[in-house]
Each structure stands twice: as C-alpha cells, then as structure tokens.
Scaffold this active site. Structure first.
Site, PDB file in Angstrom:
ATOM      1  N   ARG A  66      -9.554   3.609  -0.919  1.00  7.57           N
ATOM      2  CA  ARG A  66      -8.320   2.916  -1.325  1.00  7.57           C
ATOM      3  C   ARG A  66      -7.957   1.830  -0.316  1.00  7.57           C
ATOM      4  NH1 ARG A  66      -2.423   4.936  -1.531  1.00  7.57           N
ATOM      5  NH2 ARG A  66      -1.486   3.619  -3.128  1.00  7.57           N
ATOM      6  N   HIS A  70      -7.223  -2.078  -1.255  1.00 14.80           N
ATOM      7  CA  HIS A  70      -5.947  -2.713  -0.912  1.00 14.80           C
ATOM      8  C   HIS A  70      -6.156  -3.869   0.061  1.00 14.80           C
ATOM      9  CE1 HIS A  70      -2.565   0.044  -2.401  1.00 14.80           C
ATOM     10  NE2 HIS A  70      -3.669   0.429  -3.025  1.00 14.80           N
ATOM     11  N   ASN A  98       2.009  -0.085   0.262  1.00 19.46           N
ATOM     12  CA  ASN A  98       0.938   0.392   1.131  1.00 19.46           C
ATOM     13  C   ASN A  98       1.338   1.601   1.975  1.00 19.46           C
ATOM     14  OD1 ASN A  98      -1.113  -1.365   0.387  1.00 19.46           O
ATOM     15  ND2 ASN A  98      -0.519  -2.929   1.873  1.00 19.46           N
ATOM     16  N   HIS A 200     -10.674   6.668  -8.933  1.00 17.58           N
ATOM     17  CA  HIS A 200      -9.684   7.723  -9.144  1.00 17.58           C
ATOM     18  C   HIS A 200     -10.334   9.053  -9.528  1.00 17.58           C
ATOM     19  CE1 HIS A 200      -5.997   4.876  -9.798  1.00 17.58           C
ATOM     20  NE2 HIS A 200      -6.452   4.876  -8.566  1.00 17.58           N
TER      21      HIS A 200
END
Length: 334
Positions: A66, A70, A98, A200
């Site tokens: 992740r 990001h 975040n 995911h």
C-alpha cells in the site's frame, strides 16, 4: 514551390518526431539490473531485510504494498510518502488519507535501506524509491504471489507536502468511472487498475471505510448494500458493531487474507468485496468479464498483475539529478 513544400513538410515531420522524443516518459530510463556495477547484491540484500521483517509481522505485506501505491500516485514513485513532517512542513504521510498507512510498511523500507547502506560499496548509492519498489515485489512473492524483475534507476523526490496528496488517491466509495479516471491520470489503464485492485487480497480495512454498506445503507434504517452478500454482511456487523472503536480493522479478503492470490476475484463473484470500490468491479458489466477471467485463471491474473505493477512503478519517476537525488535517510530530505 513544390520543393519548398516538401522541405517544410520534412521539417514538420522532424519537429514532431523530436517533440515525441522529448515527451517520452522518464520510465524509459529505468532498467533491470540498474545497480549491477554499483551495488551488485542490492536485490538480495533488500529481500533478506524484507524477509526478516515479514517474520516479525505479516502486516509487512499489505503495509509495504500500500505504501508503494500511495507513493506512486502522488508526484510519482519517489519515496516522498516516507518523508517525515517537520515544524515547517506537513509531509505526505500526515495527510488524513495516509494516516492509516501501516507503520510496518515504512519500517520495512527503513530497515532495508540500513541493510543496503551497511555495505560500503552500496552506501548512499541506492535510492529509497528503488528500495520501496524492490520491497513491494518481495512482499508479493514472499506471500505466494508472482516474482518479477523490477525496473530500477529512480531518484528520490525533493519535496513532500500534505497538500499534494489531496484528490490524488482513490476513495473506497468510488465507482468504475471514478476509478478509471484517477488511474488514467497516472497513465494506468482500466485493465491494469483491475489487476492492481487485487492487492486487496491481502491486508485489512478499518470499519469506518465500509460501515455505510452494513448499516442504514442509502439513509434507510436497517438497510444493507444490496451488492453485499447478506451472510457476509452479518459477519461484518459482528466484527464491526455500531460505534465500534475506529482502530478496529477486518481483513479485506476473508478467505485467504495472508496469501497473495486471485481469491480477491472469487470473493467479488460472491459479492464479498469489502469496499464498494472493490465490489463495483464485479457489478459493472464493463469490468465484470475481466473479474470472471482472472477468478478462473490464476496464471492469467499473475501475468496481468506483473504487467500492471511494472507500469505503476514507472509513474512520474525522477531520473534526472535536477529532479531528485539519493536520500541518506529515507525520512529526511537531503
């Protein structure tokens, strides 16, 4: 007159071709084995550090993956998301979206950087951005997913601001059009978006990110999102009762939450996508065929995911010294 026209056309073609070269993405300068003559063992050093971190906590996998996503979607893959805030600057990592990034993802990169810099030949020669890209690959393969060659040669960004994050990352409420648009803004196709969404298959989400689906959906008391499996919804209500502690989280993949596989797509077929931005991929007829294909064919999914995360790793990279450098400390701008 005719000769002059031919010359002008030739000049026009030359100019267009030249402009085409000038606007080629800097990803063309990334390459595999970039550190072969600089820090030849860098990939094994990083992998060993990631392996050690993973043995401490399985959160290392989704946390690192992740973090990579990001980072790349905000001003490119330049490790700017790792930079710590100062008294005079609020950095990317402290933007509200975040704050849920797992600390173990940051720690994975910091420890890998320390391991690389412990080798004198490699000290201050390998960027934090490249270490994050390698670590992302390693957590995928170490959790059962495909391994692949990582393109390297990124420099670390020269700035990191919270304001730069706003509007750059997808939200759990996005529909297919919104998802497609935000990925397209980074040069990522809809097919690649669907592949990357399978990240995911590992990790977790806090209850407040999907509570609107299991309680009073659409403002109707007692209603549940009709695109959510009823049995699954009942399980989620037990895990996330009303007014639950906001730090409580549940697995994004209820079947194999610690294994990187194609179970994500099988879940979507059963209407067991935790976030509405996940489930919409199976509900929308434009994306459903891809979901069904990868649910039935793990080999095809693995191939698609490798292509997609390679493309993700090319987003907005800095390779020119005027755009970036190699940070001595991943958390502090040089």
């Amino acid at each position: 007159m005719a000769k002059s026209l031919i010359i002008n056309r030739a000049l026009l073609v030359f100019t267009i071709n030249l402009l085409g070269l000038l606007v080629q993405p800097s990803s063309a300068q990334l390459r595999q084995n970039y550190y072969a003559n600089i820090c030849p063992n860098v990939e094994s050093i990083v992998r060993n550090a990631v392996t050690a971190k993973l043995q401490q906590t399985t959160v290392t996998v989704p946390g690192t993956l992740r973090l990579f996503f990001h980072d790349c979607f905000v001003n490119g893959c330049d490790a700017s998301v790792i930079v710590a805030s100062t008294a005079s600057n609020t950095a990317e990592k402290d933007n509200s979206i975040n704050l849920s990034l797992a600390g173990d993802g940051f720690d994975t990169v910091i420890k890998a950087k320390a391991a690389v810099d412990a080798v004198e030949q490699c000290r201050n020669k390998v960027s934090c951005a490249d270490i994050l890209a390698m670590a992302a690959r390693d957590v995928i393969s170490l959790s059962g997913g495909p391994s692949y060659a990582v393109e390297l040669g990124r420099l670390d960004g020269l700035s990191s601001t919270s304001a730069s994050v706003d509007g750059k990352l997808p939200l759990p409420t996005f529909n297919l059009n919104q998802l497609t648009a935000i990925f397209a803004a980074n040069g990522i196709s809809q097919t690649d978006m669907i592949a990357l969404s399978a990240a995911h298959t590992v990790g977790f989400s806090h209850c407040d990110k999907f509570s609107n689906r299991i309680y009073d959906f659409g403002g109707k008391a007692g209603s549940i999102d009709p695109s959510l499996n009823r049995t699954y919804a009942t399980q989620l209500q037990i895990q996330c009762p009303r007014n639950v502690d906001p730090t409580i989280a549940v697995p994004l993949d209820p079947v194999s939450p610690r294994v990187f596989d194609n179970q994500y797509y099988l879940n979507l077929q059963q209407r067991m996508g935790l976030l509405s931005s996940d489930q919409v991929l199976a509900e929308d007829t434009r994306s459903r065929p891809t979901i069904n294909n990868w649910a039935a064919n793990s080999v095809a999914f693995n191939q698609a995911f490798v292509a997609a995360i390679t493309n993700l790793g090319r987003v907005g990279v800095k390779t020119n010294p005027s755009e970036g450098n190699i940070r001595r400390d991943c958390t502090v701008l040089n």
